[in-house]
Design a protein around this motif. Structure first.
Motif, PDB file in Angstrom:
ATOM      1  N   ASN A 242       0.736  -1.191   0.062  1.00 58.40           N
ATOM      2  CA  ASN A 242       0.045  -0.015  -0.078  1.00 58.40           C
ATOM      3  C   ASN A 242       0.884   1.411  -0.085  1.00 58.40           C
ATOM      4  OD1 ASN A 242      -2.208  -1.632   0.303  1.00 58.40           O
ATOM      5  ND2 ASN A 242      -1.931  -1.816   2.477  1.00 58.40           N
ATOM      6  N   ALA A 243       2.165   1.044   0.231  1.00 63.30           N
ATOM      7  CA  ALA A 243       3.018   2.264   0.100  1.00 63.30           C
ATOM      8  C   ALA A 243       4.436   2.048  -0.354  1.00 63.30           C
ATOM      9  CB  ALA A 243       3.199   2.851   1.567  1.00 63.30           C
ATOM     10  N   GLU A 244       4.982   3.171  -1.098  1.00 65.74           N
ATOM     11  CA  GLU A 244       6.341   2.694  -1.500  1.00 65.74           C
ATOM     12  C   GLU A 244       7.399   2.835  -0.643  1.00 65.74           C
ATOM     13  OE1 GLU A 244       7.780   1.788  -4.670  1.00 65.74           O
ATOM     14  OE2 GLU A 244       5.541   1.485  -5.186  1.00 65.74           O
ATOM     15  N   GLU A 245       7.001   3.877   0.332  1.00 64.54           N
ATOM     16  CA  GLU A 245       8.135   4.196   1.447  1.00 64.54           C
ATOM     17  C   GLU A 245       7.243   4.448   2.890  1.00 64.54           C
ATOM     18  OE1 GLU A 245      10.154   7.840   0.269  1.00 64.54           O
ATOM     19  OE2 GLU A 245      11.446   6.941  -0.985  1.00 64.54           O
ATOM     20  N   ILE A 246       8.062   3.780   3.888  1.00 64.18           N
ATOM     21  CA  ILE A 246       7.354   3.913   5.309  1.00 64.18           C
ATOM     22  C   ILE A 246       8.544   4.217   6.193  1.00 64.18           C
ATOM     23  CG2 ILE A 246       6.058   2.704   6.962  1.00 64.18           C
ATOM     24  CD1 ILE A 246       5.135   0.779   4.596  1.00 64.18           C
ATOM     25  N   THR A 247       8.384   5.079   7.090  1.00 65.50           N
ATOM     26  CA  THR A 247       9.373   5.314   7.981  1.00 65.50           C
ATOM     27  C   THR A 247       9.367   4.417   9.206  1.00 65.50           C
ATOM     28  OG1 THR A 247       7.890   6.670   9.426  1.00 65.50           O
ATOM     29  CG2 THR A 247       9.133   7.888   7.660  1.00 65.50           C
ATOM     30  N   PHE A 248      10.297   4.137   9.922  1.00 63.55           N
ATOM     31  CA  PHE A 248      10.551   3.157  10.860  1.00 63.55           C
ATOM     32  C   PHE A 248       9.429   3.467  11.934  1.00 63.55           C
ATOM     33  CE2 PHE A 248      12.138   1.692  15.022  1.00 63.55           C
ATOM     34  CZ  PHE A 248      12.338   0.322  14.578  1.00 63.55           C
ATOM     35  N   LYS A 249       9.134   4.824  12.347  1.00 62.73           N
ATOM     36  CA  LYS A 249       7.879   5.292  13.362  1.00 62.73           C
ATOM     37  C   LYS A 249       6.750   4.686  12.901  1.00 62.73           C
ATOM     38  CE  LYS A 249       6.526   7.565  17.098  1.00 62.73           C
ATOM     39  NZ  LYS A 249       5.411   7.037  17.073  1.00 62.73           N
ATOM     40  N   ASP A 250       6.465   4.816  11.705  1.00 64.46           N
ATOM     41  CA  ASP A 250       5.078   4.507  11.059  1.00 64.46           C
ATOM     42  C   ASP A 250       5.124   2.761  11.113  1.00 64.46           C
ATOM     43  OD1 ASP A 250       4.303   7.044  10.559  1.00 64.46           O
ATOM     44  OD2 ASP A 250       4.995   7.071   8.496  1.00 64.46           O
ATOM     45  N   LEU A 251       6.074   2.411  10.886  1.00 65.53           N
ATOM     46  CA  LEU A 251       6.102   0.561  10.728  1.00 65.53           C
ATOM     47  C   LEU A 251       5.932   0.212  12.242  1.00 65.53           C
ATOM     48  CD1 LEU A 251       8.861  -0.442   8.391  1.00 65.53           C
ATOM     49  CD2 LEU A 251       6.343  -1.146   8.384  1.00 65.53           C
ATOM     50  N   LEU A 252       6.404   1.091  13.290  1.00 62.69           N
ATOM     51  CA  LEU A 252       6.079   0.737  14.569  1.00 62.69           C
ATOM     52  C   LEU A 252       4.754   0.581  15.206  1.00 62.69           C
ATOM     53  CD1 LEU A 252       8.019  -0.467  16.983  1.00 62.69           C
ATOM     54  CD2 LEU A 252       8.319   2.056  17.655  1.00 62.69           C
ATOM     55  N   ASP A 253       4.251   1.723  14.608  1.00 63.19           N
ATOM     56  CA  ASP A 253       2.632   2.053  14.923  1.00 63.19           C
ATOM     57  C   ASP A 253       1.820   0.936  14.201  1.00 63.19           C
ATOM     58  OD1 ASP A 253       3.710   4.203  16.361  1.00 63.19           O
ATOM     59  OD2 ASP A 253       3.279   5.698  15.007  1.00 63.19           O
ATOM     60  N   MET A 254       1.981   0.744  12.963  1.00 63.98           N
ATOM     61  CA  MET A 254       1.187   0.097  12.433  1.00 63.98           C
ATOM     62  C   MET A 254       1.262  -1.543  12.742  1.00 63.98           C
ATOM     63  SD  MET A 254       1.398   1.451   8.455  1.00 63.98           S
ATOM     64  CE  MET A 254       3.169   1.730   8.490  1.00 63.98           C
ATOM     65  N   THR A 255       2.562  -2.193  13.120  1.00 65.01           N
ATOM     66  CA  THR A 255       2.707  -3.338  13.284  1.00 65.01           C
ATOM     67  C   THR A 255       2.484  -3.661  14.858  1.00 65.01           C
ATOM     68  OG1 THR A 255       5.276  -3.209  13.538  1.00 65.01           O
ATOM     69  CG2 THR A 255       4.205  -3.621  11.374  1.00 65.01           C
ATOM     70  N   ALA A 256       2.875  -2.765  15.529  1.00 66.09           N
ATOM     71  CA  ALA A 256       2.949  -2.802  17.088  1.00 66.09           C
ATOM     72  C   ALA A 256       4.150  -3.966  17.598  1.00 66.09           C
ATOM     73  CB  ALA A 256       1.451  -3.419  17.653  1.00 66.09           C
ATOM     74  N   ILE A 257       4.873  -4.422  16.741  1.00 66.11           N
ATOM     75  CA  ILE A 257       6.022  -5.259  16.847  1.00 66.11           C
ATOM     76  C   ILE A 257       6.915  -4.510  17.984  1.00 66.11           C
ATOM     77  CG2 ILE A 257       7.911  -6.572  16.013  1.00 66.11           C
ATOM     78  CD1 ILE A 257       6.402  -6.595  13.362  1.00 66.11           C
ATOM     79  N   PRO A 258       7.349  -5.263  19.019  1.00 61.42           N
ATOM     80  CA  PRO A 258       8.331  -4.525  19.941  1.00 61.42           C
ATOM     81  C   PRO A 258       9.609  -3.922  19.053  1.00 61.42           C
ATOM     82  CG  PRO A 258       7.588  -6.797  21.041  1.00 61.42           C
ATOM     83  CD  PRO A 258       7.056  -6.553  19.425  1.00 61.42           C
ATOM     84  N   ALA A 259       9.991  -2.934  19.414  1.00 63.02           N
ATOM     85  CA  ALA A 259      10.987  -1.983  18.815  1.00 63.02           C
ATOM     86  C   ALA A 259      12.192  -2.858  18.533  1.00 63.02           C
ATOM     87  CB  ALA A 259      11.554  -0.755  19.422  1.00 63.02           C
ATOM     88  N   PRO A 260      12.734  -3.735  19.642  1.00 62.57           N
ATOM     89  CA  PRO A 260      13.970  -4.425  19.289  1.00 62.57           C
ATOM     90  C   PRO A 260      13.993  -5.281  18.211  1.00 62.57           C
ATOM     91  CG  PRO A 260      13.479  -4.202  21.663  1.00 62.57           C
ATOM     92  CD  PRO A 260      12.433  -3.767  20.844  1.00 62.57           C
ATOM     93  N   ASP A 261      12.582  -6.018  18.483  1.00 63.12           N
ATOM     94  CA  ASP A 261      12.346  -7.038  17.329  1.00 63.12           C
ATOM     95  C   ASP A 261      12.018  -6.613  15.990  1.00 63.12           C
ATOM     96  OD1 ASP A 261      12.689  -9.284  19.319  1.00 63.12           O
ATOM     97  OD2 ASP A 261      10.370  -9.006  19.767  1.00 63.12           O
ATOM     98  N   LEU A 262      11.361  -5.447  15.889  1.00 66.25           N
ATOM     99  CA  LEU A 262      11.248  -5.079  14.517  1.00 66.25           C
ATOM    100  C   LEU A 262      12.555  -4.346  13.911  1.00 66.25           C
ATOM    101  CD1 LEU A 262       9.287  -3.701  12.590  1.00 66.25           C
ATOM    102  CD2 LEU A 262       9.146  -1.481  13.883  1.00 66.25           C
ATOM    103  N   LYS A 263      13.528  -3.878  14.830  1.00 66.35           N
ATOM    104  CA  LYS A 263      14.958  -3.370  14.235  1.00 66.35           C
ATOM    105  C   LYS A 263      15.342  -4.594  13.604  1.00 66.35           C
ATOM    106  CE  LYS A 263      15.636   0.712  17.254  1.00 66.35           C
ATOM    107  NZ  LYS A 263      16.550   1.202  18.543  1.00 66.35           N
ATOM    108  N   ARG A 264      15.701  -5.691  14.440  1.00 63.88           N
ATOM    109  CA  ARG A 264      16.280  -6.851  13.722  1.00 63.88           C
ATOM    110  C   ARG A 264      15.604  -7.450  12.475  1.00 63.88           C
ATOM    111  NH1 ARG A 264      17.083  -8.584  19.468  1.00 63.88           N
ATOM    112  NH2 ARG A 264      15.009  -9.489  19.325  1.00 63.88           N
TER     113      ARG A 264
END
Length: 720
Positions: A562-584
Motif C-alpha cells: 500500500n506504500a512505496e516508502e514507510i518510516t520506521f516510526k510508522d511501521l512501529l505504530d502499524m505493526t505494534a511489533i516490539p522495537a528491538p524485534d522490529l529493528k532486527r
C-alpha cells in the motif's frame, strides 16, 4: 676289644681322608672304610671321629687358603672356584664313608652333618680368611662395575662364586647377604647416584627415562645370570630409589622436556614410560597426577576465560571437546585408564568449566548448531559419537537446570521453525539426557515433541474440515495456514507480545480458532507471532520470487503493498511489533541481510524513528525461492538476567520440595544434616547455596510446614 682299636681305626680313616683331599682316592676300599667308621660309632667313639674329621678338614683348608691368597687378581676367582669345586667333591666322598655317623651320631648330638660341617669349615678357613674375604668382595664388585660401564666379563665364573656364598650359608643366605649382597647394594646405590646426577644435568627427560628403563632391565638380567633371585627386589628398589625417587620432581618439572612438555607435544610414548616408571616408587603417581591436573586446570581456565570467549565464542565447546579427546587418549594409551588419573582429570574439567557461568548456555548452543546443520550427512554412528562427547562435557556442569532452560529454548526454535535435521537425533539426545538426569529433567522436552505430533494430527483434521465446508474455506482467501498448538508449561514461556496481523491473516486465524475451540472446549488459544514463519510471493518488476520470512517480516512487507516508502516510526505504530524485534527484522530485510529486499535511508545499520524504508524494485537473485534469515540475536544482558531470575525462582520451589520430602520421611532433623541431605538430593541438577536453603527453611517454618524444636533451635520438626 683291643684298647687301641679307636686310635687304629681313626688313623686308617684319617689317612683315607687325606688321600681324598689329595684327589688320590682310587686305591681306597670304601667298604672297609665305611665298616671302620660304622664300628667306631657303634662302640661309642663317634666323638673322636667327628672331632678328628673337623681337625683334618681344617688343616687341609688352611693350606688351600694360602694357595688361593697367593693367586693374582686375574686368576683369583678361578683359583677359588677350583678350590670350592674340589672341596665339594671331597666332602661328598667323605660323607659316603661316614654315612652311619650322619645317621646316628649327628642325630643324637644335634650337630651339623658331615657335608654341612665341610661347608662351615670352608667358610671359616677360606671364604672368611682375612686375605681372601675382602679381596673376594672387591673383585666381584669390580667385575660388576666393569659390566655396568660396558665391558664384557666372565658371567659363569661370577655365577659359581655367588652360588658358593649362598651354599656356605648352609640353608640360609646369611653368608651371601653379609659378605656380598649388602656391599653390592651400597656400591650400586653410589654408582647410580653419581651416574644419575651427571646424566640428568645434560640430557632431556625422555632420554633420562629411556636410560632408567635400560638400567632396570640390565639389573634384572644381571640377577638372572649370576646373582641369587632374592637380590632382585632389593636391587630393583635401590635402582628405583636412586634413578627415579631422587629425581622425579626434577624430571616432572624439566623445562622443554618434562611432563608438561610431553602433554603439550602429545608425546604419548614418553608419558606412558614416565607413568610405568613412576608407578614403581612411593608418591610417584601423586606427583605426576598433581602436575598434570594443575596444567590441565590452567589450560582449561584459559579456554573459559571471558576475554578469550569474546574473541572466539564459537570455538569454546569445540576447544573443550578437543581438550577432552586429547586427555581421554592420554588416559587410555599412556595411563592404562588409571581410575585415579581419570578422577583427577574429571575434577579439573569440572572445576574450570564451571568457572564460566555461560558454560551451560554454550553447550546448549553447540548441540543446537549440531542438530540444525552440523550433523548433515553424518552416519548414525558419527551422530552418536558427537552426542556422547557433548554429554561428557554436560556431566561436568553443576547448573544443569540452567542448561535445561537454554536447551528448551533452542529445541523450541528447531521444532517450530522446522530447522531440526532429524527427529531421531533429537530423540537420541533427549534419551541421553533422560539417562543422565532422570525423567523429570526431560518430561517437558518430550511434551514438546508430543505437541508437534498432535499439531500434525490437528492440521490434518482442519484441512478435512475445510474441504467439507466450502464457506469456511472461502474465508481463507487462498492462504494456506499451518498452526502448531503448544501446551503452556512444556514450552519456554516468553512475554506474549501483541502484533497487528494483516486483516487477511487475522481472518484465517479466526477460522482456525473457531474450528479448534469447537473441538476442544475449555481451552484458550494465544497466538505467538514471534515464533512463526510465512511464505510470500513477491514481484520485483517482471521477476517473481518466493520469500520465506518470519511472521514479523511478513507483517512489515505486506504494508509495502500500500506504500512505496514507510518510516520506521510508522511501521512501529502499524505493526505494534516490539522495537528491538522490529529493528532486527527490518535490518535483516535491508542493510544487514544477504538479500536487500528493502532499501534503507540513510544506508547504515543504526535505526532511528525517522529512517525511511522503501521496497527495492530492482532486487535480483538467481534463486527463485529465497530464505531471509533474521539477524542473529545474541542474548542481551537483561535477557540473560531474566533467564537467571527464572532459574532462581524454579530453584526455590525445588529446594522447598526437597526439604519437605526429606522432613516428611525423617520427621526430625538437625540443621547441618538437613542442608547436607538437600544438597545431595539436588546435586544432579544444581549445587544449592546453603544460605538459600536456610532461607527456604525459614519460609517453610513461616508457612507451618516445619517448626523448630523447643529443646534445641538447630533441630527442625515436620508438621503434618
Amino acid at each position: 676289644m683291643d684298647p687301641n682299636y679307636a686310635d687304629n681305626a681313626w688313623k686308617l680313616l684319617k689317612n683315607a681322608i687325606n688321600e681324598i683331599h689329595r684327589q688320590n682316592a682310587s686305591g681306597l676300599s670304601f667298604e672297609e672304610l665305611y665298616r671302620n667308621a660304622y664300628n667306631m660309632v657303634l662302640h661309642k667313639y663317634g666323638d673322636i671321629l667327628y672331632k678328628g674329621l673337623q681337625q683334618v678338614v681344617d688343616e687341609h683348608l688352611k693350606g688351600v687358603a694360602q694357595k688361593v691368597a697367593l693367586a693374582n687378581d686375574d686368576n683369583f676367582l678361578t683359583e677359588l672356584s677350583s678350590a670350592w669345586y674340589d672341596h665339594k667333591i671331597s666332602m661328598l666322598m667323605i660323607r659316603d664313608i661316614l654315612m652311619y655317623m650322619d645317621r646316628v651320631y649327628v642325630t643324637s648330638f644335634n650337630v651339623p652333618t658331615v657335608y654341612d660341617l665341610g661347608l662351615a669349615r670352608f667358610r671359616e678357613n677360606i671364604a672368611r680368611f682375612p686375605k681372601i674375604k675382602d679381596r673376594l668382595l672387591k673383585i666381584i664388585l669390580s667385575m660388576i662395575y666393569k659390566e655396568r660401564t660396558g665391558e664384557v666379563i666372565n658371567r659363569s665364573l661370577l655365577k659359581s662364586t655367588t652360588q658358593m656364598l649362598v651354599d656356605l650359608g648352609v640353608n640360609t643366605r646369611q653368608v651371601y647377604e653379609e659378605d656380598f649382597e649388602r656391599h653390592f647394594l651400597e656400591s650400586s646405590a653410589y654408582f647410580y647416584r653419581m651416574e644419575s646426577q651427571e646424566f640428568i644435568s645434560s640430557n632431556s627427560c625422555s632420554d633420562y627415562l629411556n636410560k632408567v628403563e635400560a638400567r632396570l632391565r640390565e639389573e634384572l638380567n644381571r640377577v638372572a645370570h649370576y646373582l641369587d633371585p632374592s637380590t632382585e627386589p632389593k636391587i630393583r628398589e635401590t635402582v628405583e630409589k636412586e634413578l627415579i625417587s631422587a629425581h622425579m620432581k626434577t624430571l616432572v618439572e624439566m623445562e622443554n622436556s618434562g611432563c608438561i612438555a610431553m602433554l603439550r607435544d602429545d608425546k604419548i610414548e614418553d608419558l606412558a614410560r614416565m607413568y610405568t616408571l613412576f608407578q614403581r616408587v612411593p608418591d610417584g603417581m601423586n606427583l605426576m597426577r598433581q602436575e598434570i591436573s594443575n596444567y590441565l586446570l590452567e589450560t582449561g581456565k584459559k579456554l573459559v576465560d571471558e576475554e578469550t570467549l569474546k574473541e572466539q565464542p564459537g570455538s569454546f565447546i569445540l576447544n573443550l571437546l578437543t581438550l577432552k579427546d586429547k586427555y581421554n587418549r592420554i588416559l587410555s594409551q599412556a595411563f592404562l585408564n588409571d581410575k585415579t588419573f581419570k578422577h583427577s582429570f574429571d575434577k579439573s574439567f569440572e572445576q574450570f568449566i564451571n568457572l564460566n557461568p555461560k558454560s551451560p548456555e554454550y553447550i546448549s548452543l553447540f548441540i543446537d548448531e549440531k542438530l540444525r546443520v552440523g550433523l548433515k550427512g553424518a552416519t548414525e554412528e558419527e551422530v552418536e559419537q558427537i552426542l556422547d562427547k557433548v554429554m561428557n562435557l554436560f556431566r561436568f556442569i553443576q547448573e544443569k537446570d540452567v542448561f535445561e532452560k537454554y536447551y528448551k529454548q533452542h529445541l523450541a526454535k528447531r521444532l517450530l521453525l522446522g530447522k531440526s535435521l532429524s527427529d531421531d537425533a533429537e530423540r537420541n539426545m533427549i534419551g541421553k539426557l533422560k539417562t543422565e538426569c532422570g525423567y523429570q529433567f526431560t518430561s517437558k522436552l518430550e511434551g514438546m515433541f508430543n505437541d508437534m505430533r498432535l499439531s500434525a494430527d490437528t492440521m490434518e483434521g482442519y484441512k478435512t474440515h475445510l474441504a467439507q465446508n466450502p464457506n469456511e474455506a472461502q474465508k481463507m482467501t487462498g492462504i494456506d495456514l499451518n498452526v502448531q498448538i503448544l501446551t503452556t508449561g512444556f514450552w519456554p514461556t516468553s512475554v506474549i507480545t501483541n502484533c497487528n496481523l494483516p486483516p487477511e491473516i487475522l481472518s484465517c486465524c479466526d477460522v482456525f480458532k473457531n474450528y479448534y475451540l469447537g473441538n476442544h472446549s475449555a481451552r484458550r488459544l494465544t497466538w505467538q507471532t514471534n515464533m512463526g514463519t510465512a511464505e510470500l510471493k513477491a514481484y520485483f518488476g517482471q521477476k517473481k520470487h518466493e520469500l520465506n520470512v518470519s511472521t514479523y517480516q511478513m507483517c512489515i512487507l505486506l504494508h509495502f503493498n500500500n506504500a512505496e516508502e514507510i518510516t520506521f516510526k510508522d511501521l512501529l505504530d502499524m505493526t505494534a511489533i516490539p522495537a528491538p524485534d522490529l529493528k532486527r527484522a527490518i535490518l535483516s530485510l535491508s542493510v544487514l541481510g544477504k538479500y536487500k529486499i528493502l532499501l534503507k535511508s540513510p544506508d547504515d545499520s543504526k535505526v532511528n524513528d525517522s529512517d525511511v524504508f522503501a521496497f527495492n524494485h530492482k532486487f535480483r537473485s538467481k534463486l527463485y525461492r529465497i530464505k531471509v534469515t533474521n539477524v542473529s540475536s545474541k542474548e542481551t544482558e537483561p535477557e540473560r538476567l531474566e533467564t537467571r531470575q527464572k532459574v532462581d525462582e524454579d530453584r526455590k520451589h525445588q529446594i522447598e520440595a526437597a526439604i519437605v520430602r526429606i522432613m516428611k520421611s525423617r520427621r526430625t532433623m538437625e540443621h547441618s544434616n538437613l542442608i547436607s541431605e538437600v544438597t545431595k538430593q539436588l546435586s544432579s541438577r544444581f549445587l544449592p547455596n546453603p544460605v538459600i536453603v536456610k532461607k527456604r527453611i525459614e519460609s517453610l517454618i513461616e508457612r507451618d510446614y516445619l517448626e523448630r524444636s523447643k529443646v534445641d533451635r538447630k533441630i527442625y520438626q515436620y508438621l503434618a
